[in-house]
Motif scaffolding. Structure first.
Motif, short mmCIF file in Angstrom:
data_model
loop_
_atom_site.label_atom_id
_atom_site.label_comp_id
_atom_site.label_asym_id
_atom_site.label_seq_id
_atom_site.Cartn_x
_atom_site.Cartn_y
_atom_site.Cartn_z
N GLY A 175 0.90 -1.23 -0.09
CA GLY A 175 0.09 0.01 -0.01
C GLY A 175 1.02 1.19 -0.08
N VAL A 176 1.78 1.26 0.72
CA VAL A 176 2.60 2.34 0.94
C VAL A 176 3.31 2.64 -0.58
CG1 VAL A 176 5.09 3.41 1.54
CG2 VAL A 176 3.47 2.27 3.18
N ILE A 177 4.16 1.44 -1.27
CA ILE A 177 4.71 1.68 -2.49
C ILE A 177 3.43 2.20 -3.58
CG2 ILE A 177 5.87 0.51 -4.45
CD1 ILE A 177 7.12 -1.37 -2.20
N TYR A 178 2.25 1.65 -3.72
CA TYR A 178 1.60 1.64 -4.77
C TYR A 178 0.53 2.66 -4.73
CZ TYR A 178 3.25 -2.44 -7.35
OH TYR A 178 4.12 -2.95 -8.09
N GLY A 179 0.35 3.32 -3.31
CA GLY A 179 -0.36 4.51 -3.31
C GLY A 179 0.54 5.68 -4.18
N GLY A 180 1.58 5.88 -4.00
CA GLY A 180 2.39 6.87 -4.88
C GLY A 180 2.46 6.29 -6.39
N VAL A 181 2.54 5.00 -6.76
CA VAL A 181 2.62 4.38 -8.08
C VAL A 181 1.11 4.71 -8.82
CG1 VAL A 181 2.67 2.47 -9.53
CG2 VAL A 181 4.22 2.64 -7.48
N VAL A 182 0.06 4.68 -7.90
CA VAL A 182 -1.09 4.97 -8.32
C VAL A 182 -1.45 6.48 -8.70
CG1 VAL A 182 -3.63 5.05 -7.70
CG2 VAL A 182 -2.44 3.03 -7.63
N ARG A 183 -1.01 7.23 -7.95
CA ARG A 183 -1.05 8.94 -8.12
C ARG A 183 -0.19 9.24 -9.19
NH1 ARG A 183 -0.10 13.22 -3.30
NH2 ARG A 183 -0.28 15.08 -4.51
N PRO A 198 -5.99 11.40 -9.46
CA PRO A 198 -5.14 10.78 -8.90
C PRO A 198 -5.05 10.93 -7.40
CG PRO A 198 -4.23 12.79 -9.96
CD PRO A 198 -5.64 12.68 -10.17
N ILE A 199 -5.38 11.86 -6.71
CA ILE A 199 -5.11 12.09 -5.52
C ILE A 199 -6.20 11.29 -4.66
CG2 ILE A 199 -5.23 13.13 -3.20
CD1 ILE A 199 -4.18 15.67 -4.90
N ALA A 200 -7.50 11.00 -5.13
CA ALA A 200 -8.24 10.03 -4.68
C ALA A 200 -8.11 8.54 -5.01
CB ALA A 200 -9.62 10.39 -5.57
N ALA A 201 -7.47 8.41 -6.13
CA ALA A 201 -7.02 6.99 -6.58
C ALA A 201 -6.05 6.66 -5.33
CB ALA A 201 -6.37 6.75 -7.96
N GLU A 202 -4.98 7.36 -5.12
CA GLU A 202 -3.86 6.99 -3.89
C GLU A 202 -4.57 7.05 -2.68
OE1 GLU A 202 0.20 9.19 -2.02
OE2 GLU A 202 -1.34 10.48 -3.21
N LEU A 203 -5.48 7.75 -2.11
CA LEU A 203 -6.25 7.56 -0.84
C LEU A 203 -6.84 6.14 -0.97
CD1 LEU A 203 -7.34 11.26 -0.17
CD2 LEU A 203 -5.62 10.06 0.78
N ALA A 204 -7.73 5.81 -1.91
CA ALA A 204 -8.21 4.57 -1.94
C ALA A 204 -7.29 3.53 -1.86
CB ALA A 204 -9.26 4.73 -3.25
N VAL A 246 -14.17 -0.03 -4.62
CA VAL A 246 -14.98 0.88 -5.56
C VAL A 246 -14.45 2.41 -5.82
CG1 VAL A 246 -17.31 1.67 -5.80
CG2 VAL A 246 -17.01 -0.68 -5.00
N LYS A 247 -14.07 3.06 -4.70
CA LYS A 247 -13.43 4.25 -4.59
C LYS A 247 -12.30 4.38 -5.82
CE LYS A 247 -14.91 5.51 0.04
NZ LYS A 247 -14.68 5.99 1.51
N LEU A 248 -11.52 3.23 -5.61
CA LEU A 248 -10.51 3.41 -6.68
C LEU A 248 -10.91 3.27 -8.05
CD1 LEU A 248 -7.34 3.18 -7.20
CD2 LEU A 248 -7.52 0.85 -6.64
N ARG A 249 -11.80 2.31 -8.16
CA ARG A 249 -12.37 2.32 -9.64
C ARG A 249 -12.79 3.59 -10.25
NH1 ARG A 249 -15.92 2.28 -13.28
NH2 ARG A 249 -16.12 0.81 -14.83
#
Length: 216
Positions: free
Chosen positions: A93-101, A199-205, A188-191
């Motif tokens: 989660g730590v790694i991929y939060g930033g990756v998703v953003r 991007p920020i909403a995706a990172e938080l999700a 669902v929020k990520l989707r």
């Protein structure tokens, strides 16, 4: 002074990488089972190569967390335990939060549709109580984010760590420690964030999916 040829080293590296990929795939698809002892002679017979590229490949896979090695004692496939699961899951989660953003604003329309399709498939399988099957494909699911993040250093970090971390999720206690009713709403929020290009909403999700503490 003539420049020494580097061709032999390049050939050895290519062979090692090929061997590494074959052993990695056999571990990830379950052909080589957790805890299974790996014998050099058996691997030589299977892969048709000498001992040196096999030992080099095993050393790399040990660094990735897929293989355990104790000199003069054993070489075996790692055996995930429930005690490792949450640490591995939160690290992802730590790694991929930033990756998703980084990835979400870069998606082409075709990439976005592909990612949305994967997320829809994950949601459907969670609804069908197939969380273990999702975990078995976890490394491939994570890789689609790394491939699109546009940061070579971060993508390399993902390639070197994701297999070992995702492999540690393959324990019977997964559903107990990572409850579907907690993860699904965040998925669902990520989707929705991917669909909207946020991007920020995706990172938080993504962080919430991996049970990281919420931000104030």
């Amino acid at each position: 002074m003539p420049v020494p040829s580097t061709q032999p080293a390049a050939e050895r590296k290519l062979l090692r990488d090929t061997v590494q990929d074959k052993i990695r795939d056999a571990v990830m698809d379950g052909t080589l089972e957790p805890g299974e002892r790996l014998n050099d002679d058996d691997l030589i017979a299977w892969l048709g190569v000498s001992r040196t590229p096999i030992r080099e490949a095993l050393a790399e896979l040990a660094r990735a967390g897929l293989i355990e090695m104790a000199p003069n004692r054993y070489t075996r496939v790692a055996a995930p335990t429930k005690d490792e699961l949450l640490d591995a899951y939160r690290t992802l989660g730590v790694i991929y939060g930033g990756v998703v953003r980084l990835a979400v604003p870069r998606f082409s329309d075709a990439e976005r549709e592909r990612v949305l399709g994967v997320l829809d498939d994950v949601l459907a399988r969670l609804d069908a109580d197939q969380q273990a099957e999702v975990a078995r494909e976890g490394a491939d699911i994570y890789s689609m984010w790394a491939d699109a993040c546009g940061n070579a250093s971060l993508a390399q970090l993902c390639r070197s760590t994701t297999d070992g971390l995702a492999f540690r999720l393959r324990v019977p206690e997964l559903a107990e420690l990572v409850p579907t009713d907690v993860v699904r709403p965040e998925l669902v929020k990520l989707r929705d964030a991917v669909a909207a290009g946020e991007p920020i909403a995706a990172e938080l999700a993504m962080e919430a999916i991996h049970l990281l503490p919420t931000r104030d």
